[in-house]
Design an enzyme around this catalytic site. Structure first.
Site, PDB file in Angstrom:
ATOM      1  CE  LYS A 287      -3.205   2.420   3.181  1.00 59.76           C
ATOM      2  NZ  LYS A 287      -4.717   2.397   4.255  1.00 59.76           N
TER       3      LYS A 287
ATOM      4  CG  ASP B 275      -5.643   7.878   5.095  1.00 54.33           C
ATOM      5  OD1 ASP B 275      -6.180   8.101   4.035  1.00 54.33           O
ATOM      6  OD2 ASP B 275      -6.204   6.324   5.000  1.00 54.33           O
TER       7      ASP B 275
ATOM      8  CE  LYS C  37      -6.570   8.678   8.376  1.00 51.66           C
ATOM      9  NZ  LYS C  37      -7.803   6.977   8.527  1.00 51.66           N
TER      10      LYS C  37
ATOM     11  CG  ASP D  11      -1.991   4.619   5.417  1.00 51.99           C
ATOM     12  OD1 ASP D  11      -2.179   3.655   5.813  1.00 51.99           O
ATOM     13  OD2 ASP D  11      -2.655   5.580   4.459  1.00 51.99           O
TER      14      ASP D  11
ATOM     15  CG  ASP E 228      -9.975   7.372   6.570  1.00 54.20           C
ATOM     16  OD1 ASP E 228      -8.595   7.152   6.161  1.00 54.20           O
ATOM     17  OD2 ASP E 228     -10.328   7.227   7.974  1.00 54.20           O
TER      18      ASP E 228
ATOM     19  CD  GLU F 207      -6.489   5.021   2.543  1.00 53.68           C
ATOM     20  OE1 GLU F 207      -8.083   4.825   3.366  1.00 53.68           O
ATOM     21  OE2 GLU F 207      -5.541   5.220   2.841  1.00 53.68           O
TER      22      GLU F 207
ATOM     23  NE  ARG G   1     -10.841  -1.409   3.671  1.00 51.92           N
ATOM     24  CZ  ARG G   1     -11.692  -1.519   4.930  1.00 51.92           C
ATOM     25  NH1 ARG G   1     -12.602  -1.691   4.753  1.00 51.92           N
ATOM     26  NH2 ARG G   1     -11.351  -0.841   5.731  1.00 51.92           N
TER      27      ARG G   1
HETATM   28  N1  BES Z   1      -4.199   4.577   6.748  1.00 53.85           N
HETATM   29  C1  BES Z   1      -5.708   3.963   7.831  1.00 53.85           C
HETATM   30  C2  BES Z   1      -5.362   3.042   8.994  1.00 53.85           C
HETATM   31  C3  BES Z   1      -4.184   3.188   9.705  1.00 53.85           C
HETATM   32  C4  BES Z   1      -4.820   3.317  11.132  1.00 53.85           C
HETATM   33  C5  BES Z   1      -3.013   2.499   9.904  1.00 53.85           C
HETATM   34  C6  BES Z   1      -4.747   3.691  12.109  1.00 53.85           C
HETATM   35  C7  BES Z   1      -2.132   2.708  10.333  1.00 53.85           C
HETATM   36  C8  BES Z   1      -2.717   3.718  11.823  1.00 53.85           C
HETATM   37  C9  BES Z   1      -6.968   3.290   6.498  1.00 53.85           C
HETATM   38  O1  BES Z   1      -6.573   4.225   5.648  1.00 53.85           O
HETATM   39  C10 BES Z   1      -8.132   3.920   7.582  1.00 53.85           C
HETATM   40  O2  BES Z   1      -8.607   4.753   7.805  1.00 53.85           O
HETATM   41  N2  BES Z   1      -8.791   3.017   7.996  1.00 53.85           N
HETATM   42  C11 BES Z   1     -10.012   2.902   8.066  1.00 53.85           C
HETATM   43  C12 BES Z   1     -11.245   2.006   7.690  1.00 53.85           C
HETATM   44  C13 BES Z   1     -12.271   2.185   8.038  1.00 53.85           C
HETATM   45  C14 BES Z   1     -13.251   3.522   7.612  1.00 53.85           C
HETATM   46  C15 BES Z   1     -13.287   1.210   7.189  1.00 53.85           C
HETATM   47  C16 BES Z   1     -10.121   2.823  10.240  1.00 53.85           C
HETATM   48  O3  BES Z   1      -9.661   1.919   9.632  1.00 53.85           O
HETATM   49  O4  BES Z   1     -10.422   3.734  10.446  1.00 53.85           O
HETATM   50 ZN    ZN Z   2      -5.322   4.360   4.627  1.00 51.09          ZN
HETATM   51 MN    MN Z   3      -7.839   5.645   4.998  1.00 50.47          MN
END
Ligand code: BES
Ligand code: ZN
Ligand code: MN
Length: 506
Positions: free
Chosen positions: A270, A275, A282, A293, A352, A354, A356
């Site tokens: 990734k 992000d 966020k 990220d 968010d 993104e 996947r």
């Molecule tokens: N990059 C984040 C995940 C992340 C969170 C990485 C904390 C490192 C530390 C990812 O893109 C994300 O935002 N995931 C969301 C998904 C949700 C919206 C279903 C999450 O985990 O909150």
């Molecule tokens: Zn992310």
């Molecule tokens: Mn995200």
């Protein structure tokens, strides 16, 4: 830092400081530590007797030699209980010892090879671990600080000392391997620590190109227009909110002796260089960590560097879908439906989620190339951090055989993994009313539903997904981790490639 190997007695080493060790609960030091103790008129034994020093893991005893040895100082590092001793403890003890000696101003340090004596570990493996731990533990990301803030204190040379000439060859090979493993990890750490205003998708592609050129690997970068032609719609959807052009970076190392036969590993990482969450933005607190990220992308690129330097007889391709995830007037909206390279459609409920989306296309691209196995590495979900914290990387698979090998590689590198399930039933959570699937599955089992989405894009190719959201960055210095980027999974991927070169697997 230079690492050299010398067939020499510890007591005659002429530098600033010497590192020896002690297992917890040992009252009379043995081996090299005993020889040093004798030269120091029993100072180590006295500290043990008076219970000032017990040899607990990472415990330190710093002694002055007052001319009894050519070095100024001796550091005894605790190895913990002998029953609990592992290769990974060699790495962390080596790191802790060297960081301490750097703090006290040592520049040239001699070390015994922890574990090679009473520890019962093969000398080459032990030397590899000592070198890895030293280089990783001394790592700093200081490029944006005034040099005088830290650079006057640096260890220039580490000398691994071994009296037995018969072991020297193995130790040299081990130290060489350790350097390659550590330097690959450091390449990844540098990219992850770099702020997003410098490390854009274009910069990531430039770094991949530089690395590839230096090692004679093939590198290709797909631009927005190329992606449109190929139907890489999920990645383009994420990228449409940013002015920075997205890149799909593809680096291939060909190590196989005979064409066609044998494995071709695909590593997909990734590469979100920042992000923000996009329109589903966020909260601002802690958002700066989202410069990291792209840790999965950095890991797969760095792993290929290590594999190429080790000249492993296996083919490996690293694929990094890279873009920013930003909100703007052109950004993707919740409710949008995008189509990935394999024709499957995804409803974007939350912009968010993104990672996947871009991985869907990255995985399609890898499988289209005809890789025989695919492993993806991604800072994918906060849910994985909730489940496993920052100790273990989450691992997911549809192929138990490949999972076993990834677990073994994790074990060999000291990187902890934990498998989470992918039952069919979890797939229910990502059913969409309007598309083949939706990109979020609710609050429950968030790390698993993310992995379930990815499974739609690997076809029949054996696949393992590694969620490094919790393990890609460290909160404090500990062992061979230093605060900031860890370079998680670089060494696991290199060990996995080593495993694929072993004859038993064909
Ligand atoms: N990059 C984040 C995940 C992340 C969170 C990485 C904390 C490192 C530390 C990812 O893109 C994300 O935002 N995931 C969301 C998904 C949700 C919206 C279903 C999450 O985990 O909150
Ligand atoms: Zn992310
Ligand atoms: Mn995200």
């Amino acid at each position: 830092m230079e690492v050299e190997v010398k067939a020499q007695d510890l007591l005659s080493y002429e530098g600033d400081a010497l590192i020896v060790n002690l297992f917890e609960g040992v009252n009379q030091p043995g081996g090299a530590t005993r020889a040093v103790d004798k030269a120091l008129a029993g100072s180590i034994a006295a500290a043990i007797r008076r219970q000032e020093f017990k040899g607990k893991l990472h415990e330190r005893l710093l002694l002055h030699t007052f001319g009894r040895l050519p070095v100024e100082q001796v550091l005894v590092i605790g190895l913990g209980k002998q029953e609990a001793f592992t290769l990974d403890r060699i790495r962390s003890a080596s790191a802790e010892a060297l960081r301490h000696l750097r703090d006290v101003g040592a520049g040239r340090v001699g070390s015994i090879i922890h574990g090679a004596g009473a520890g019962g570990i093969e000398a080459g493996q032990a030397a590899c671990a000592v070198t890895e731990g030293a280089l990783l533990g001394l790592y700093r990301f200081g490029k944006y600080k005034k040099p005088e803030d830290h650079e006057e204190k640096a260890i220039q040379k580490l000398t691994l000392l071994e009296r037995d000439r018969a072991k020297i060859r193995a130790i040299q090979d081990g130290a060489h391997r350790g350097r390659i493993l550590a330097e690959a990890t450091i390449l990844a750490r540098d990219m992850v620590n770099e702020p997003a205003n410098t490390l854009t998708p274009s910069e990531l592609a430039d770094r991949a190109r530089k690395m590839a050129r230096a090692l004679g690997l093939t590198v290709k970068t797909l631009e927005r227009a190329d992606m449109k032609k190929l139907g890489i719609g999920a990645l383009l959807g994420v990228a449409q909110g940013s002015e920075e052009p997205p890149k799909l970076i593809v680096v291939t190392y060909k190590g196989k002796k005979r064409k066609g036969k044998g494995p071709h590993l695909g590593f997909v990482g990734k590469g979100i260089t920042f992000d923000s969450g996009g329109i589903s933005i966020k909260p601002s607190e802690g958002m700066e960590a989202m410069k990291g990220d792209m840790a999965g992308g950095a890991a797969v690129l760095a792993a290929v560097k290590g594999i190429a330097e080790l000249k492993l007889p296996v083919d490996v391709t690293a694929i990094v879908p890279a873009t920013e995830n930003l909100p703007s007037g052109t950004a993707q909206r919740p409710g949008d439906i995008v189509k990935a390279m394999n024709g499957k459609t995804i409803e974007v409920i939350n912009t968010d989620a993104e990672g996947r989306l871009i991985l869907a296309d990255g995985l399609c691209y890898a499988c289209d190339m005809g890789v025989t196995h695919v492993v993806d590495v991604a800072t994918l979900t906060g849910a994985c951090v909730v489940a496993l914290g920052s100790l273990r990387t989450g691992a997911f698979t549809t192929d138990p055989g490949l999972m076993r090998r990834v677990k073994e590689a994790g074990e060999a590198s000291g990187e902890k993994l934990w498998e989470l399930p992918l039952d069919d039933e979890y797939g229910e959570q990502i059913k969409s009313d309007y598309a083949d699937m939706k990109n979020v599955g609710g609050r429950k089992a968030g790390a698993i539903t993310a992995a379930k989405l990815l499974a739609n894009f690997v076809g029949k190719t054996p696949w393992v997904h590694l969620d490094i959201a919790g393990t890609s960055q460290a909160e404090k210095d500990q062992g061979y981790q230093v605060k900031g980027a860890t370079g998680a999974m670089v060494r696991t991927l290199i060990h996995l490639a080593m495993d694929f070169t072993a004859a038993r697997h064909g």
